[in-house]
Design a protein around this motif. Structure first.
Motif, PDB file in Angstrom:
ATOM      1  N   ASP A  65       0.809  -1.217   0.000  1.00 38.36           N
ATOM      2  CA  ASP A  65       0.000   0.000   0.000  1.00 38.36           C
ATOM      3  C   ASP A  65       0.846   1.271   0.000  1.00 38.36           C
ATOM      4  O   ASP A  65       0.358   2.342   0.378  1.00 38.36           O
ATOM      5  N   ASN A  66       2.104   1.163  -0.423  1.00 40.46           N
ATOM      6  CA  ASN A  66       2.961   2.351  -0.440  1.00 40.46           C
ATOM      7  C   ASN A  66       2.437   3.347  -1.483  1.00 40.46           C
ATOM      8  O   ASN A  66       2.365   3.036  -2.676  1.00 40.46           O
ATOM      9  N   PHE A  67       2.061   4.530  -0.998  1.00 39.40           N
ATOM     10  CA  PHE A  67       1.423   5.522  -1.860  1.00 39.40           C
ATOM     11  C   PHE A  67       2.298   5.899  -3.047  1.00 39.40           C
ATOM     12  O   PHE A  67       1.856   5.893  -4.203  1.00 39.40           O
ATOM     13  N   ALA A  68       3.561   6.258  -2.770  1.00 36.93           N
ATOM     14  CA  ALA A  68       4.448   6.736  -3.840  1.00 36.93           C
ATOM     15  C   ALA A  68       4.676   5.654  -4.886  1.00 36.93           C
ATOM     16  O   ALA A  68       4.671   5.921  -6.091  1.00 36.93           O
ATOM     17  N   GLU A 113      -7.982   4.543  -9.058  1.00 37.85           N
ATOM     18  CA  GLU A 113      -9.218   4.446  -8.276  1.00 37.85           C
ATOM     19  C   GLU A 113      -8.941   3.937  -6.865  1.00 37.85           C
ATOM     20  O   GLU A 113      -9.534   4.417  -5.892  1.00 37.85           O
ATOM     21  N   LYS A 114      -8.009   2.990  -6.751  1.00 37.86           N
ATOM     22  CA  LYS A 114      -7.654   2.470  -5.429  1.00 37.86           C
ATOM     23  C   LYS A 114      -7.050   3.578  -4.569  1.00 37.86           C
ATOM     24  O   LYS A 114      -7.392   3.727  -3.384  1.00 37.86           O
ATOM     25  N   LEU A 115      -6.147   4.368  -5.164  1.00 40.31           N
ATOM     26  CA  LEU A 115      -5.492   5.433  -4.414  1.00 40.31           C
ATOM     27  C   LEU A 115      -6.478   6.510  -3.988  1.00 40.31           C
ATOM     28  O   LEU A 115      -6.416   7.026  -2.878  1.00 40.31           O
ATOM     29  N   ILE A 116      -7.403   6.849  -4.880  1.00 44.70           N
ATOM     30  CA  ILE A 116      -8.394   7.886  -4.560  1.00 44.70           C
ATOM     31  C   ILE A 116      -9.304   7.427  -3.423  1.00 44.70           C
ATOM     32  O   ILE A 116      -9.656   8.209  -2.533  1.00 44.70           O
ATOM     33  N   LYS A 117      -9.666   6.155  -3.444  1.00 47.33           N
ATOM     34  CA  LYS A 117     -10.607   5.651  -2.436  1.00 47.33           C
ATOM     35  C   LYS A 117      -9.958   5.394  -1.085  1.00 47.33           C
ATOM     36  O   LYS A 117     -10.589   5.551  -0.043  1.00 47.33           O
ATOM     37  N   GLY A 129      -1.352  14.612  -2.480  1.00 49.01           N
ATOM     38  CA  GLY A 129      -1.316  14.116  -3.846  1.00 49.01           C
ATOM     39  C   GLY A 129      -2.674  13.731  -4.398  1.00 49.01           C
ATOM     40  O   GLY A 129      -2.776  13.219  -5.518  1.00 49.01           O
ATOM     41  N   LYS A 130      -3.733  13.967  -3.636  1.00 47.77           N
ATOM     42  CA  LYS A 130      -5.051  13.469  -4.026  1.00 47.77           C
ATOM     43  C   LYS A 130      -5.563  14.140  -5.306  1.00 47.77           C
ATOM     44  O   LYS A 130      -6.090  13.479  -6.198  1.00 47.77           O
ATOM     45  N   TYR A 131      -5.381  15.458  -5.413  1.00 50.40           N
ATOM     46  CA  TYR A 131      -5.916  16.128  -6.594  1.00 50.40           C
ATOM     47  C   TYR A 131      -5.172  15.686  -7.861  1.00 50.40           C
ATOM     48  O   TYR A 131      -5.777  15.566  -8.933  1.00 50.40           O
TER      49      TYR A 131
END
Length: 515
Positions: free
Chosen positions: A90-93, A116-120, A127-129
Motif C-alpha cells: 500500500d505504499n502511496f508513492a 481508483e484504489k489510491l483515490i478511495k 497528492g489526491k488532486y
C-alpha cells in the motif's frame, strides 16, 4: 531549496549536510537526487537513491525507480516498483509512480485500477488532486468520462455531510471534468459556492470555467486572486497570461509575463511564456534575444520549433514556417499549433489543407463554437467562400440570433455577390445590436452593392463617426463619397489615410485613381 531554485548548485552541499544530521528526512533525499539530475549527474542521483535504501529500503527503491523513469528506462523502473510493492503493497508513492508508468505505456486499465484504489483508500491528501486529474486523463484516453463522473459523485455522496479537503478535491475534479466536456454551467454550480476559497485548485478550476464561458472579467479577477494568494507558483502566472492571450490582449500578456519573471526568477517555463507573449505582440527581436539567452544557459524547449515557425510566418518566409509548424504540429497536435500552421499554409495557397487541421482539432474539442467561428472566418479570409458559407450556415442553425455569425456571414455574402442575402443577414444583425457600428458598416456596404447609395451612405457615416480609426470602415466611406459625387470629402479622407497592409494600399491606390 532556496539555493537550488536560484541556480546555485552549492545547495547540494546543504542537502548532504541535512541528511548527515538526520537521515530520516525523506524530502532531503528526494531533493538531493533531483539536484543531481538537474546538474546532469544521473549516476550521482542513483547513488543517492542507493544510499537512502540503506535507511528506508522501500522509499529508496521508489526514488531509484523515479530516476530511471526520467532516464526513459521504464523496464528498470517497473522492476524496482514491483519490488517495493512486494515489500509494502500500500505504499502511496510506489502505487502512484506505477500508475503513471502504466498510463505512459498506454496500459490504461492497469493505471485506472491503481488510480481508483489510491483515490478511495489513500490518506495522502497532498497528492489526491493529482490522482483525480490523472484519473480524468485516463478516462479521456479511454473515452469513458461517464464512469469517472459517476465515481466522483458516488464518493461525494458518501461524504455529503462533510466539508473536508478530500471532498473539496473531488468537487474540483468533477468541475474539471465538466470543463473538459464544455459543461461550464454545471462546473460553475459546483465551484461558485466555494468562491471565497483560498485553495489553489478551486481558484484555478473556477478561472478556467469563467474563461470557457468567455466571461473575461470574472476569469481575470479569479486568476488575479490566484496570483495574489500564490505569487510564487508558476501555474498561477501561466493561467493568467494564457487568458490574456486567448482574448488577444497581447500587450497585457507581455507585461504580465515580465512581472511573472520578476516574481519567480530563473524559471524557464516563465521565460517560454514570455517569449510566446512577445511573438504574439510582434516584438520579434526581443523574443529572439530571450531564446538565445535561454540556449546560452543550456536551456531549451520543444516550443522553440513552434516559435521559430511563428517568427518565419511573421517574416513572410512561408515555406520555412510551414515546414517548422508542420513538424511541431505532428509532435504536439493542438488547436494552438494548428492555427499558425493553417495560416502559413493559406499563404502558400493551401488554405484547404490548413482548414483540415483546424477541423481536426475542433472535432477533438468539447467546446466547439468559438473554434467553428474561427474556421468560418479562416475560410472566408482565404478565398474558400463555399466552405465558409457552409460553416456560417451551420452556426446559424445552432444559434439563429448570433450577432457575430450574422454580421460575418453578411460580409461573406457580399464577397460572393449575393447582395440580397447580405442585406437580409445584415438587417438581422443590426436588429440584435441596433447601436453596433460594425453592423451599420456591414449593412451600408451591402446596400452599396445593391446600388442604394443614399441609404448606404447614412449607415456608413454613422459607423465612421463611431469608428473613425477603423481602416475598413474609412475605405467604405471613401468609396461611397466618390460614388455620390463628394470627391473633395473623399480626397480629404484619402490624404489622412494610413494603410496597414498591402490590400489596403491597393484599395487606396484604386480609389485615388477614381478621383
Amino acid at each position: 531549496m532556496v539555493k537550488l531554485s536560484s541556480g546555485d548548485q552549492s545547495g547540494i552541499e546543504s542537502l548532504e549536510s541535512a541528511v548527515e544530521l538526520d537521515n530520516t528526512l525523506n524530502e532531503a533525499w528526494s531533493l538531493l537526487a533531483q539536484a543531481h539530475m538537474q546538474a546532469n549527474e544521473p549516476q550521482k542521483a542513483l547513488a543517492v537513491a542507493k544510499r537512502w535504501q540503506a535507511v528506508n529500503e522501500v522509499d529508496g527503491l521508489v526514488l531509484e525507480s523515479y530516476i530511471y523513469q526520467q532516464l526513459n528506462d521504464d523496464t528498470q523502473a517497473r522492476g524496482l516498483l514491483d519490488k517495493a510493492l512486494s515489500m509494502e503493497p500500500d505504499n502511496f508513492a510506489a502505487m502512484r509512480f506505477l500508475m503513471l508508468l502504466n498510463a505512459r505505456e498506454k496500459r490504461f486499465s492497469e493505471a485506472r485500477e491503481l488510480a481508483e484504489k489510491l483515490i478511495k483508500t489513500s490518506d495522502n491528501l497532498d497528492g489526491k488532486y493529482q490522482l483525480v486529474l490523472t484519473l480524468i486523463n485516463i478516462a479521456i484516453a479511454q473515452n469513458d468520462m461517464a464512469s469517472v463522473e459517476s465515481l466522483f459523485k458516488s464518493l461525494l455522496n458518501e461524504h455529503k455531510d462533510e466539508e473536508t479537503s478530500y471532498t473539496l478535491q473531488l468537487k474540483v475534479g468533477l468541475a474539471t471534468l465538466y470543463n473538459y466536456q464544455g459543461e461550464y454551467q454545471k462546473s460553475l454550480e459546483l465551484l461558485e459556492p466555494l468562491d471565497d476559497s483560498k485553495d489553489f485548485f478551486v481558484l484555478s478550476a473556477l478561472g478556467e470555467t469563467y474563461s470557457g464561458m468567455n466571461d473575461f472579467n470574472n476569469a481575470k479577477a479569479t486568476f488575479q486572486r490566484l496570483i495574489d494568494v500564490f505569487p510564487r507558483d508558476t501555474r498561477s502566472w501561466v493561467q493568467y497570461v494564457n487568458l490574456l492571450n486567448k482574448f488577444n490582449l497581447q500587450r497585457d500578456a507581455v507585461d504580465s509575463a515580465a512581472r511573472a519573471e520578476l516574481a519567480i526568477p530563473n524559471d524557464p517555463r516563465l521565460t517560454v511564456l514570455s517569449i510566446r507573449a512577445l511573438i504574439r505582440s510582434k516584438a520579434i527581436e526581443k523574443a529572439q534575444q530571450k531564446m538565445k539567452a535561454m540556449e546560452a544557459k543550456g536551456n531549451s524547449s520543444p516550443m522553440f520549433t513552434l516559435f521559430e515557425g511563428e517568427i518565419a510566418l511573421f517574416n513572410k518566409d512561408y515555406e520555412t514556417a510551414s515546414n517548422l509548424l508542420t513538424q511541431y504540429y505532428n509532435d504536439y497536435p493542438s488547436w494552438d499549433s494548428a492555427v499558425p500552421l493553417a495560416n502559413a499554409l493559406a499563404m502558400q495557397d493551401n488554405a484547404e489543407l490548413g482548414g483540415k487541421y483546424l477541423v481536426q482539432q475542433t472535432a477533438k474539442s468539447h467546446s466547439k463554437l468559438r473554434k467553428i467561428h474561427y474556421i468560418a472566418e479562416y475560410y472566408a479570409k482565404n478565398g474558400e467562400q463555399d466552405a465558409a458559407s457552409e460553416y456560417y450556415q451551420a452556426l446559424l442553425e445552432l444559434i439563429p440570433e448570433d450577432f457575430v455569425t450574422l454580421n460575418n456571414y453578411a460580409n461573406l455574402a457580399i464577397a460572393q455577390g449575393n447582395t440580397s442575402k447580405a442585406v437580409e443577414l445584415a438587417q438581422k444583425a443590426l436588429k440584435i445590436q441596433p447601436n453596433s457600428p460594425y453592423a451599420m458598416d456591414t449593412l451600408g456596404w451591402a446596400l452599396f452593392h445593391e446600388n442604394k447609395y443614399s441609404d448606404a451612405l447614412t449607415y456608413i457615416k454613422k459607423a465612421h463617426a463611431e469608428l473613425p480609426k477603423n481602416n475598413e470602415v474609412t475605405l467604405h466611406l471613401i468609396e461611397l463619397l466618390i460614388a455620390t459625387g463628394s470627391k473633395d470629402k473623399a480626397n480629404g479622407l484619402i490624404n489622412r489615410f494610413k494603410p496597414s497592409n498591402d490590400a489596403e494600399k491597393s484599395t487606396l491606390a484604386r480609389l485615388s485613381a477614381n478621383i
